[in-house]
Design a protein around this motif. Structure first.
Motif, PDB file in Angstrom:
ATOM      1  N   TRP A   1       6.572   2.004  -4.333  1.00 10.82           N
ATOM      2  CA  TRP A   1       6.015   0.833  -3.661  1.00 10.82           C
ATOM      3  C   TRP A   1       6.945   0.263  -2.613  1.00 10.82           C
ATOM      4  CZ3 TRP A   1       1.125   0.335  -3.525  1.00 10.82           C
ATOM      5  CH2 TRP A   1       0.357   0.856  -4.563  1.00 10.82           C
ATOM      6  N   GLY A   2       8.243   0.570  -2.735  1.00  7.99           N
ATOM      7  CA  GLY A   2       9.174   0.174  -1.673  1.00  7.99           C
ATOM      8  C   GLY A   2       8.818   0.881  -0.373  1.00  7.99           C
ATOM      9  N   ALA A   3       8.530   2.200  -0.477  1.00  9.51           N
ATOM     10  CA  ALA A   3       8.150   2.980   0.704  1.00  9.51           C
ATOM     11  C   ALA A   3       6.805   2.517   1.265  1.00  9.51           C
ATOM     12  CB  ALA A   3       8.087   4.468   0.346  1.00  9.51           C
ATOM     13  N   VAL A   4       5.834   2.313   0.377  1.00 12.85           N
ATOM     14  CA  VAL A   4       4.490   1.897   0.823  1.00 12.85           C
ATOM     15  C   VAL A   4       4.548   0.553   1.531  1.00 12.85           C
ATOM     16  CG1 VAL A   4       2.217   1.156   0.012  1.00 12.85           C
ATOM     17  CG2 VAL A   4       3.236   3.237  -0.907  1.00 12.85           C
ATOM     18  N   LEU A   5       5.242  -0.416   0.925  1.00 12.46           N
ATOM     19  CA  LEU A   5       5.310  -1.762   1.506  1.00 12.46           C
ATOM     20  C   LEU A   5       6.085  -1.757   2.815  1.00 12.46           C
ATOM     21  CD1 LEU A   5       5.851  -3.960  -1.679  1.00 12.46           C
ATOM     22  CD2 LEU A   5       3.863  -3.970  -0.175  1.00 12.46           C
ATOM     23  N   ALA A   6       7.224  -1.050   2.849  1.00 12.06           N
ATOM     24  CA  ALA A   6       8.038  -1.016   4.068  1.00 12.06           C
ATOM     25  C   ALA A   6       7.233  -0.439   5.222  1.00 12.06           C
ATOM     26  CB  ALA A   6       9.298  -0.182   3.825  1.00 12.06           C
ATOM     27  N   MET A   7       6.566   0.678   4.979  1.00 15.87           N
ATOM     28  CA  MET A   7       5.789   1.300   6.048  1.00 15.87           C
ATOM     29  C   MET A   7       4.586   0.462   6.447  1.00 15.87           C
ATOM     30  SD  MET A   7       5.809   5.238   4.986  1.00 15.87           S
ATOM     31  CE  MET A   7       4.287   5.368   5.856  1.00 15.87           C
TER      32      MET A   7
ATOM     33  N   ALA B   1      -3.822  -3.099   0.425  1.00 10.08           N
ATOM     34  CA  ALA B   1      -4.710  -3.256  -0.729  1.00 10.08           C
ATOM     35  C   ALA B   1      -5.376  -1.920  -1.078  1.00 10.08           C
ATOM     36  CB  ALA B   1      -5.777  -4.312  -0.421  1.00 10.08           C
ATOM     37  N   MET B   2      -5.774  -1.166  -0.042  1.00  7.82           N
ATOM     38  CA  MET B   2      -6.402   0.134  -0.286  1.00  7.82           C
ATOM     39  C   MET B   2      -5.405   1.137  -0.875  1.00  7.82           C
ATOM     40  SD  MET B   2      -9.547  -0.106   0.297  1.00  7.82           S
ATOM     41  CE  MET B   2      -9.858   1.627   0.003  1.00  7.82           C
ATOM     42  N   ALA B   3      -4.129   1.014  -0.486  1.00  8.99           N
ATOM     43  CA  ALA B   3      -3.097   1.879  -1.073  1.00  8.99           C
ATOM     44  C   ALA B   3      -2.967   1.599  -2.564  1.00  8.99           C
ATOM     45  CB  ALA B   3      -1.760   1.656  -0.365  1.00  8.99           C
ATOM     46  N   TYR B   4      -3.067   0.321  -2.930  1.00 10.67           N
ATOM     47  CA  TYR B   4      -3.006  -0.046  -4.359  1.00 10.67           C
ATOM     48  C   TYR B   4      -4.211   0.516  -5.099  1.00 10.67           C
ATOM     49  CZ  TYR B   4      -3.021  -2.752  -8.647  1.00 10.67           C
ATOM     50  OH  TYR B   4      -3.058  -3.118  -9.971  1.00 10.67           O
TER      51      TYR B   4
ATOM     52  N   LEU C   1      -4.882   3.668  -8.292  1.00 12.04           N
ATOM     53  CA  LEU C   1      -5.671   3.605  -9.520  1.00 12.04           C
ATOM     54  C   LEU C   1      -6.735   4.695  -9.596  1.00 12.04           C
ATOM     55  CD1 LEU C   1      -6.321  -0.274  -9.529  1.00 12.04           C
ATOM     56  CD2 LEU C   1      -4.437   0.970 -10.623  1.00 12.04           C
ATOM     57  N   MET C   2      -6.875   5.451  -8.503  1.00  5.60           N
ATOM     58  CA  MET C   2      -7.972   6.421  -8.417  1.00  5.60           C
ATOM     59  C   MET C   2      -7.751   7.663  -9.274  1.00  5.60           C
ATOM     60  SD  MET C   2      -9.168   6.518  -4.460  1.00  5.60           S
ATOM     61  CE  MET C   2     -10.215   5.261  -3.752  1.00  5.60           C
ATOM     62  N   GLY C   3      -6.525   8.121  -9.361  1.00 10.24           N
ATOM     63  CA  GLY C   3      -6.256   9.338 -10.107  1.00 10.24           C
ATOM     64  C   GLY C   3      -6.894  10.548  -9.450  1.00 10.24           C
ATOM     65  N   SER C   4      -7.786  11.227 -10.176  1.00 11.61           N
ATOM     66  CA  SER C   4      -8.388  12.462  -9.669  1.00 11.61           C
ATOM     67  C   SER C   4      -9.389  12.207  -8.543  1.00 11.61           C
ATOM     68  CB  SER C   4      -9.101  13.198 -10.812  1.00 11.61           C
ATOM     69  OG  SER C   4     -10.120  12.381 -11.345  1.00 11.61           O
ATOM     70  N   VAL C   5      -9.755  10.952  -8.313  1.00 11.69           N
ATOM     71  CA  VAL C   5     -10.712  10.640  -7.244  1.00 11.69           C
ATOM     72  C   VAL C   5     -10.010  10.585  -5.889  1.00 11.69           C
ATOM     73  CG1 VAL C   5     -12.540   9.016  -6.560  1.00 11.69           C
ATOM     74  CG2 VAL C   5     -12.002   9.313  -8.955  1.00 11.69           C
ATOM     75  N   LEU C   6      -8.685  10.690  -5.893  1.00 13.12           N
ATOM     76  CA  LEU C   6      -7.904  10.598  -4.658  1.00 13.12           C
ATOM     77  C   LEU C   6      -8.359  11.633  -3.632  1.00 13.12           C
ATOM     78  CD1 LEU C   6      -5.449   8.914  -3.667  1.00 13.12           C
ATOM     79  CD2 LEU C   6      -4.001  10.806  -4.363  1.00 13.12           C
ATOM     80  N   GLN C   7      -8.561  12.867  -4.091  1.00 13.96           N
ATOM     81  CA  GLN C   7      -8.991  13.933  -3.177  1.00 13.96           C
ATOM     82  C   GLN C   7     -10.376  13.640  -2.607  1.00 13.96           C
ATOM     83  OE1 GLN C   7      -7.081  16.552  -2.145  1.00 13.96           O
ATOM     84  NE2 GLN C   7      -8.755  16.833  -0.696  1.00 13.96           N
ATOM     85  N   ALA C   8     -11.233  13.053  -3.425  1.00  5.37           N
ATOM     86  CA  ALA C   8     -12.577  12.701  -2.946  1.00  5.37           C
ATOM     87  C   ALA C   8     -12.490  11.642  -1.857  1.00  5.37           C
ATOM     88  CB  ALA C   8     -13.426  12.193  -4.102  1.00  5.37           C
ATOM     89  N   ALA C   9     -11.570  10.686  -2.029  1.00  7.16           N
ATOM     90  CA  ALA C   9     -11.401   9.640  -1.018  1.00  7.16           C
ATOM     91  C   ALA C   9     -10.937  10.236   0.306  1.00  7.16           C
ATOM     92  CB  ALA C   9     -10.399   8.600  -1.514  1.00  7.16           C
TER      93      ALA C   9
END
Length: 619
Positions: free
Chosen positions: A156-162, A391-394, A398-406
């Motif tokens: 989350w340090g990387a996500v927030l910084a970017m 917010a979408m990164a968060y 939580l998506m898990g296996s749905v990540l590829q579908a997204a």
């Protein structure tokens, strides 16, 4: 394997430099005081920065991680995607750019209102916003997750910084800052990939040894001319299906159209599109070479099979840490390369989302808004979309296996939008009802095939036994199951065949659905005639293809109107919008008469040519 202090310093330098470019353009030049400067860089950009920005926008971190893994696993067949780049960039350069540029648009979706109606414009805009909001969160989160899994880099340090740095320079510096940071980030991307390839090739014993090992391992693929659309990668799926994928990205996507419209002249916009072609080939070649270096190092004993990593996306990072671990700073350079890919993509998303929201959803309903207020609101929109991205990164976490579908949603939505623009630009008979029904049909078809394919693969991966053949215990269960299926089951039929369609054909299939359904509905509800359309909204592709027919037959087919107006007297006139809210280009003799009464000079030719040819325009 962990990062050293030097690696972290390089990562911080990337963020500081990107933020610095944004601050520079926030407090120099026009200081982003007008929407024209903030959203379109004052239409003052030159060819080179625009072309590098076009390249960087969709060269995301997901692609940087995915291409070498693809080559390592399946071989160099993927390289034939480069064949699609020629037509995929030539068609936008000579069809889409001239139409968009001469109409002096700010948003690509303004075209849909000029050609069809306000409702079609709003539907296109909302579809694009949905596509990009889903995509940008995943693009930010996915590489950070892979980096965290392999190196322990704070997730989350990387996500927030970017996310925060990208939001800062996009909201303050506008499109100029986005384009110039893209240029800087493209250079970093090339440097990071080259570092891994050069060091990895040296450690493997030279490029000849890398090639020899790849050949012995059957990773150097020949030309596969199998026409079966269910085959994942063949020359036809990559070279032909890839053209439609490129058109969806470089022809009608707002992020790219905005860059064309920011060019100083139409010629520079076209040249920037040409310049992307060799750059794309270099990027593709670098990805292939990195995959071959990975194979030369690990052979058939992949880090995935050995349990060192858990997904394909992590294999490239494992290679980087393995190859460069004795060279402090170089792993940090590759991470900077990786996050440059993410930054360039999400900054383009913020800026294009702010543009379409402002131009398509707010300005038409608040026509009296002052320029200063509109500019401030555009900046606030860019800031808001930055926070939405976090917010979408968060949510992605939580998506898990749905990540590829997204991730697949980006491809699903791109095809129908391409079909909608093609319907309007190439078929004069298409009406707004046909466009709306066609878009809806294309989206339904896209999600049906996309989600059905995903669910089908997931259900297959859950099966422990297929035709009494026990699946070996390997990391990539989906690959193992699909391999078993290929050898033990007959060719899919019916709906399963649709679900088995190669993902490279999705864009072509979905855009064709929009065009076919749109034309059928248009003819059933009363086709439009070319003389009823706003000038310059139809490209005469049918007239060019049917040049051998007599003039009277071509007139009946509504395909004789040239794109350009030969009258040079009109070159100096702005392309005037209609009085109605549609922003359409509709001028009448009555308007000319009114202007004459008010003392204005009216040219001998009406301001809007009755032959409905397009005016060459200037600011």
């Amino acid at each position: 394997m962990h990062f050293s202090t030097v690696d972290y310093v390089i990562f911080v330098v990337l963020l500081v430099a990107s933020a610095g470019i944004g601050l520079y353009y926030a407090f120099s030049g026009g200081r982003q005081r007008t929407t024209q400067e903030f959203l379109l860089a004052d239409r003052s950009m030159r060819c080179l920065p625009v072309s590098l920005s076009l390249l960087a926008t969709f060269q995301s971190a997901v692609a940087i991680l995915g291409a070498p893994s693809e080559i390592y696993t399946y071989g160099t067949q993927y390289w034939f995607l480069g064949c699609s780049y020629f037509l995929g960039l030539l068609i936008p350069a000579h069809i889409f750019i001239p139409v968009f540029y001469r109409l002096r648009l700010s948003s690509a979706y303004e075209y849909l209102e000029l050609r069809f109606s306000k409702s079609v414009r709003i539907c296109g805009t909302v579809t694009f916003i949905f596509q990009m909001v889903i995509y940008m969160g995943v693009v930010l989160y996915a590489p950070a997750l892979a980096l965290n899994a392999v190196t322990g880099f704070d997730l989350w340090g990387a996500v927030l910084a970017m996310g925060l740095v990208c939001t800062l320079y996009t909201a303050l510096g506008g499109l100029k800052a986005v384009i110039w940071t893209d240029v800087f980030q493209t250079i970093v991307m090339f440097a990071g990939q080259l570092a891994v390839i050069v060091v990895g090739t040296h450690q493997a014993g030279g490029i000849a040894e890398v090639w020899r090992k790849a050949q012995n391992g059957s990773r150097i693929a020949g030309l596969d001319l199998n026409p079966d659309p269910l085959e994942r990668h063949t020359f036809w799926t990559l070279g032909v299906g890839g053209v439609f994928l490129m058109l969806a990205l470089y022809g009608v996507n707002q992020a790219q159209v905005q860059r064309y419209l920011s060019s100083r002249t139409e010629k520079e916009a076209i040249m920037s599109c040409y310049a992307v072609f060799p750059c794309q080939q270099v990027v593709l070649t670098l990805g292939c070479l990195m995959g071959l270096v990975m194979y030369a190092r690990y052979g058939e004993e992949s880090p995935l099979d050995q349990g060192y990593v858990t997904t394909n996306d992590q294999m490239v990072l494992y290679l980087v840490m393995d190859v460069l671990r004795d060279l402090p700073g170089l792993p940090g350079l590759f991470v900077a390369c990786l996050f440059s890919g993410a930054l360039s993509t999400i900054s383009s998303a913020f800026n294009s989302l702010a543009t379409v929201t402002m131009e398509d959803l707010i300005k038409p309903h608040v026509p009296a808004m002052t320029e200063a207020r509109a500019t401030l609101l555009s900046k606030m929109l860019a800031l808001a979309y930055g926070l939405v991205c976090l917010a979408m990164a968060y949510i992605a976490s939580l998506m898990g296996s749905v990540l590829q579908a997204a991730l697949s949603i980006f491809g699903m939505v791109g095809g129908p939008l391409l079909g909608l623009f093609c319907l309007g630009m190439f078929f004069p008979w298409a009406n707004s009802t046909g466009a709306l029904v066609g878009l809806a049909s294309g989206l339904v078809m896209a999600f049906w095939i996309g989600i059905g394919s995903f669910v089908s693969r997931m259900s297959l991966s859950a099966l422990p036994v297929i035709n009494a053949t026990i699946i070996p215990d390997v990391g990539n269960m989906t690959t193992a199951v699909m391999t078993t299926l290929t050898t033990t089951k007959p060719r899919p039929s019916g709906v399963q065949a649709l679900y088995s369609l190669s993902y490279m054909w999705y864009s072509a299939h979905n855009s064709a659905t929009v065009v076919v359904v749109g034309l059928v509905v248009s003819f059933l509800t009363g086709p439009w005639k070319e003389k009823d359309l706003n000038p310059g909204t139809v490209y005469p592709v049918l007239g060019n293809l049917l040049f051998f027919l007599p003039q009277r037959y071509r007139e009946k087919l509504c395909c004789v109107t040239p794109l350009e107006d030969k009258s040079k007297d009109l070159d100096r006139q702005p392309y005037r919008m209609a009085q109605k809210e549609s922003n359409g280009v509709a001028c009448t003799k009555e308007e000319d008469k009114l202007r004459e009464e008010e003392g204005e000079r009216v040219t001998a030719q009406p301001t809007c040519n009755l032959a409905h040819t397009l005016q060459e325009t200037a600011l």
